[in-house]
Motif scaffolding. Structure first.
Motif, PDB file in Angstrom:
ATOM      1  N   PRO A 320       0.839  -1.205   0.000  1.00 44.51           N
ATOM      2  CA  PRO A 320       0.000   0.000   0.000  1.00 44.51           C
ATOM      3  C   PRO A 320       0.871   1.251   0.000  1.00 44.51           C
ATOM      4  N   GLU A 321       0.460   2.254  -0.736  1.00 43.38           N
ATOM      5  CA  GLU A 321       1.256   3.477  -0.905  1.00 43.38           C
ATOM      6  C   GLU A 321       2.702   3.106  -1.265  1.00 43.38           C
ATOM      7  N   PRO A 322       2.891   2.437  -2.379  1.00 42.19           N
ATOM      8  CA  PRO A 322       4.178   1.813  -2.680  1.00 42.19           C
ATOM      9  C   PRO A 322       5.343   2.771  -2.858  1.00 42.19           C
ATOM     10  N   HIS A 323       5.046   4.049  -3.194  1.00 40.88           N
ATOM     11  CA  HIS A 323       6.131   4.992  -3.410  1.00 40.88           C
ATOM     12  C   HIS A 323       6.503   5.755  -2.144  1.00 40.88           C
ATOM     13  N   GLU A 324       5.819   5.456  -1.060  1.00 39.12           N
ATOM     14  CA  GLU A 324       6.085   6.129   0.211  1.00 39.12           C
ATOM     15  C   GLU A 324       7.073   5.324   1.050  1.00 39.12           C
ATOM     16  N   PHE A 325       7.899   6.027   1.804  1.00 41.14           N
ATOM     17  CA  PHE A 325       8.878   5.421   2.717  1.00 41.14           C
ATOM     18  C   PHE A 325       8.172   5.073   4.017  1.00 41.14           C
ATOM     19  N   ARG A 326       7.926   3.787   4.242  1.00 40.94           N
ATOM     20  CA  ARG A 326       7.179   3.304   5.398  1.00 40.94           C
ATOM     21  C   ARG A 326       7.934   2.144   6.056  1.00 40.94           C
ATOM     22  N   PRO A 327       8.931   2.422   6.884  1.00 39.98           N
ATOM     23  CA  PRO A 327       9.680   1.330   7.535  1.00 39.98           C
ATOM     24  C   PRO A 327       8.803   0.431   8.394  1.00 39.98           C
ATOM     25  N   GLU A 328       7.690   0.978   8.884  1.00 40.12           N
ATOM     26  CA  GLU A 328       6.808   0.195   9.737  1.00 40.12           C
ATOM     27  C   GLU A 328       6.257  -1.043   9.035  1.00 40.12           C
ATOM     28  N   ARG A 329       6.315  -1.077   7.698  1.00 42.20           N
ATOM     29  CA  ARG A 329       5.851  -2.269   6.972  1.00 42.20           C
ATOM     30  C   ARG A 329       6.554  -3.528   7.465  1.00 42.20           C
ATOM     31  N   TRP A 330       7.795  -3.376   7.913  1.00 44.24           N
ATOM     32  CA  TRP A 330       8.640  -4.527   8.226  1.00 44.24           C
ATOM     33  C   TRP A 330       8.642  -4.876   9.707  1.00 44.24           C
ATOM     34  N   LEU A 331       7.820  -4.162  10.485  1.00 44.82           N
ATOM     35  CA  LEU A 331       7.751  -4.447  11.923  1.00 44.82           C
ATOM     36  C   LEU A 331       6.646  -5.429  12.259  1.00 44.82           C
ATOM     37  N   THR A 332       5.803  -5.728  11.294  1.00 45.18           N
ATOM     38  CA  THR A 332       4.726  -6.705  11.487  1.00 45.18           C
ATOM     39  C   THR A 332       4.844  -7.774  10.409  1.00 45.18           C
ATOM     40  N   GLY A 333       4.265  -8.912  10.643  1.00 53.04           N
ATOM     41  CA  GLY A 333       4.327 -10.009   9.679  1.00 53.04           C
ATOM     42  C   GLY A 333       3.307  -9.835   8.574  1.00 53.04           C
ATOM     43  N   ALA A 334       3.570  -8.942   7.652  1.00 57.76           N
ATOM     44  CA  ALA A 334       2.635  -8.690   6.550  1.00 57.76           C
ATOM     45  C   ALA A 334       2.514  -9.932   5.678  1.00 57.76           C
ATOM     46  N   ASP A 335       1.309 -10.174   5.218  1.00 60.87           N
ATOM     47  CA  ASP A 335       1.030 -11.352   4.397  1.00 60.87           C
ATOM     48  C   ASP A 335       1.207 -10.982   2.924  1.00 60.87           C
ATOM     49  N   ARG A 336       2.453 -11.120   2.445  1.00 62.92           N
ATOM     50  CA  ARG A 336       2.715 -10.841   1.035  1.00 62.92           C
ATOM     51  C   ARG A 336       3.475 -12.026   0.436  1.00 62.92           C
ATOM     52  N   PRO A 337       3.335 -12.247  -0.865  1.00 66.69           N
ATOM     53  CA  PRO A 337       4.003 -13.394  -1.497  1.00 66.69           C
ATOM     54  C   PRO A 337       5.524 -13.297  -1.364  1.00 66.69           C
ATOM     55  N   ARG A 338       6.170 -14.448  -1.351  1.00 59.80           N
ATOM     56  CA  ARG A 338       7.619 -14.488  -1.203  1.00 59.80           C
ATOM     57  C   ARG A 338       8.320 -13.714  -2.321  1.00 59.80           C
ATOM     58  N   GLY A 339       7.784 -13.807  -3.523  1.00 60.40           N
ATOM     59  CA  GLY A 339       8.421 -13.166  -4.656  1.00 60.40           C
ATOM     60  C   GLY A 339       8.134 -11.691  -4.772  1.00 60.40           C
ATOM     61  N   ALA A 340       7.511 -11.093  -3.747  1.00 59.95           N
ATOM     62  CA  ALA A 340       7.222  -9.662  -3.785  1.00 59.95           C
ATOM     63  C   ALA A 340       8.390  -8.831  -3.271  1.00 59.95           C
ATOM     64  N   TYR A 341       9.384  -9.460  -2.655  1.00 59.88           N
ATOM     65  CA  TYR A 341      10.544  -8.749  -2.116  1.00 59.88           C
ATOM     66  C   TYR A 341      11.782  -9.595  -2.341  1.00 59.88           C
ATOM     67  N   PHE A 342      12.682  -9.118  -3.186  1.00 53.97           N
ATOM     68  CA  PHE A 342      13.867  -9.907  -3.511  1.00 53.97           C
ATOM     69  C   PHE A 342      15.044  -8.998  -3.878  1.00 53.97           C
ATOM     70  N   PRO A 343      15.453  -8.119  -2.962  1.00 53.78           N
ATOM     71  CA  PRO A 343      16.540  -7.190  -3.280  1.00 53.78           C
ATOM     72  C   PRO A 343      17.853  -7.877  -3.616  1.00 53.78           C
ATOM     73  N   PHE A 344      18.038  -9.099  -3.103  1.00 51.59           N
ATOM     74  CA  PHE A 344      19.258  -9.861  -3.398  1.00 51.59           C
ATOM     75  C   PHE A 344      18.974 -11.110  -4.217  1.00 51.59           C
ATOM     76  N   GLY A 345      17.818 -11.164  -4.851  1.00 53.47           N
ATOM     77  CA  GLY A 345      17.421 -12.371  -5.554  1.00 53.47           C
ATOM     78  C   GLY A 345      16.705 -13.335  -4.626  1.00 53.47           C
ATOM     79  N   LEU A 346      16.395 -14.504  -5.149  1.00 56.16           N
ATOM     80  CA  LEU A 346      15.732 -15.567  -4.383  1.00 56.16           C
ATOM     81  C   LEU A 346      16.365 -16.898  -4.769  1.00 56.16           C
ATOM     82  N   GLY A 347      16.120 -17.893  -3.950  1.00 56.62           N
ATOM     83  CA  GLY A 347      16.513 -19.241  -4.327  1.00 56.62           C
ATOM     84  C   GLY A 347      18.002 -19.494  -4.200  1.00 56.62           C
ATOM     85  N   PRO A 348      18.453 -20.579  -4.794  1.00 58.95           N
ATOM     86  CA  PRO A 348      19.852 -20.997  -4.610  1.00 58.95           C
ATOM     87  C   PRO A 348      20.871 -20.017  -5.154  1.00 58.95           C
ATOM     88  N   ARG A 349      20.499 -19.185  -6.130  1.00 59.03           N
ATOM     89  CA  ARG A 349      21.456 -18.234  -6.700  1.00 59.03           C
ATOM     90  C   ARG A 349      21.313 -16.841  -6.104  1.00 59.03           C
TER      91      ARG A 349
END
Length: 401
Positions: A320-349
């Protein structure tokens, strides 16, 4: 039979190359917004933005995708560090990754945070005057990664040698012209000197007990150089830019900076949010090894499929409000798909040093926020998509707390 995915038609001859080159981030975001989660962005080139497809491609449990295919290996120019884990595939990659994996464990992550904290305390910024924070962040990242990879015996001179190599690789990565390495251009000559200097650092460090070098004990000098050069490059760029983007955002949100100075847990949320908005890697690609169906569309074998952290991380379906800086997003266990956040990639590589880079950035940001009040400069800051996403034009002011 499903049909091909939709996408922008582009120029009759050059396709979408000009649009992508002029504004890569804007072009990718526009493609997703106008054409959906599966977009044909060129001949045998498809963009995927849905988290399920991101996870399918990067985790790849079915062996449908590879880092490179015979077609791309034939067309690609010779890699600068072909014997590095990062540039390997298949059984060779698995063997190399298994050799390095145990080194990047909890102990090295703790050491990375301690090292970054110590280096941050050496930073002296002018109070009141506008300045460029990039040199200090670059020195911090470079000294930290040099110490972690080469051991306590690594000197500032060794760090400078490593920094010269990083600089030459970065210049090469953004150059519009690619010439064979044997052509004696000024850049090629500087690269050779930098490689020679780093080889001397490696030779000296072999006599020490650095964990990464110990894991590479069986490697010959060329393989050792390739491994260390790619690890240094990725670790340096990731850490430096994660710190700079986080400082940029905190300068505009002083209340978040105050909380980051007081609690490591909030500093961690701040860094994660900064890497959501400005991910170190902004585009990751794989090659299809066989015909696949993605999002209801047919994608043939030998197609480059790309996933964009820049696009998926800013999708309002997951944030929600994707262009806004909201650190609080990461203080609760938000229910989002695994592939929605991958700053370093995902999986074995996924990036082998992801935890190290995050720990270094959190330690540096916590220390800087405790020492300084951050104020924004007057210049407009723009993301520059090179090997990593760089903050172009960033200036800050500080007041000592």
């Amino acid at each position: 039979m499903p049909g091909p995915p939709p996408g922008p038609a582009g120029d009759r001859i050059a396709g979408n190359l000009a649009a992508f080159t002029a504004d890569p981030l804007g072009f990718l975001a526009r493609c997703s917004r106008e054409h959906g989660d599966v977009v044909s962005i060129g001949s045998r080139n498809v963009l995927l933005t849905a988290p399920d497809d991101v996870e399918r491609v990067l985790v790849d449990r079915a062996g449908e995708f590879a880092k490179s295919s015979p077609r791309t290996r034939r067309r690609a120019r010779k890699q600068g560090f072909p014997r590095a884990t990062m540039n390997s595939d298949g059984a060779v990659w698995r063997s190399k990754r298994a050799r390095l994996g145990p080194v990047f464990a909890r102990g090295l992550v703790v050491l990375a945070a301690e090292t970054a904290g110590a280096e941050t305390r050496r930073i002296a910024w002018p109070e009141g005057a506008e300045f460029d924070p990039a040199p200090a962040a670059a020195r911090l990242a470079l000294r930290s990664i040099t110490f972690l990879l080469f051991g306590a015996a690594a000197s500032d001179r060794d760090a400078d040698a490593v920094g010269s190599l990083v600089h030459e690789i970065m210049d090469l990565s953004v150059s519009p012209y690619v010439l064979p390495s044997w052509v004696p251009t000024p850049g090629a000559l500087r690269m050779r000197r930098a490689l020679r200097d780093v080889s001397e650092v490696v030779a000296k460090a072999r006599r020490g007990d650095a964990p990464v070098l110990s894991a590479l004990a069986s490697a010959d000098d060329d393989e050792m150089r390739d491994e260390l050069a790619t690890l240094v490059l990725s670790g340096y760029e990731t850490t430096k830019n994660a710190i700079l983007w986080t400082l940029h955002l905190l300068a505009a949100h002083p209340e978040a900076a105050d909380r980051a100075a007081a609690a490591d847990s909030f500093a961690d949320a701040v860094v994660r949010e900064a890497m959501r908005l400005y991910p170190p890697a902004w585009l990751t690609s794989r090659e299809t090894l066989r015909d696949v169906e993605l999002g209801g569309f047919a994608v043939p074998a030998d197609t480059t499929v790309s996933v964009s952290q820049w696009v998926t991380h800013r999708d309002p379906r997951w944030y929600p409000e994707p262009h806004e800086f909201r650190p609080e997003r990461w203080l609760t266990g938000a229910d989002r798909p695994r592939g929605a956040y991958f700053p370093f990639g995902l999986g074995p590589r996924a990036c082998i040093g992801a935890a190290l880079a995050t720990a270094e950035a959190v330690a540096a940001v916590t220390c800087l926020c405790a020492r300084f009040r951050l104020l924004p400069g007057d210049a407009v800051v723009r993301p520059r998509p090179a090997l990593s996403l760089q903050p172009e034009g960033l200036r800050l002011r500080v007041a000592v707390r």
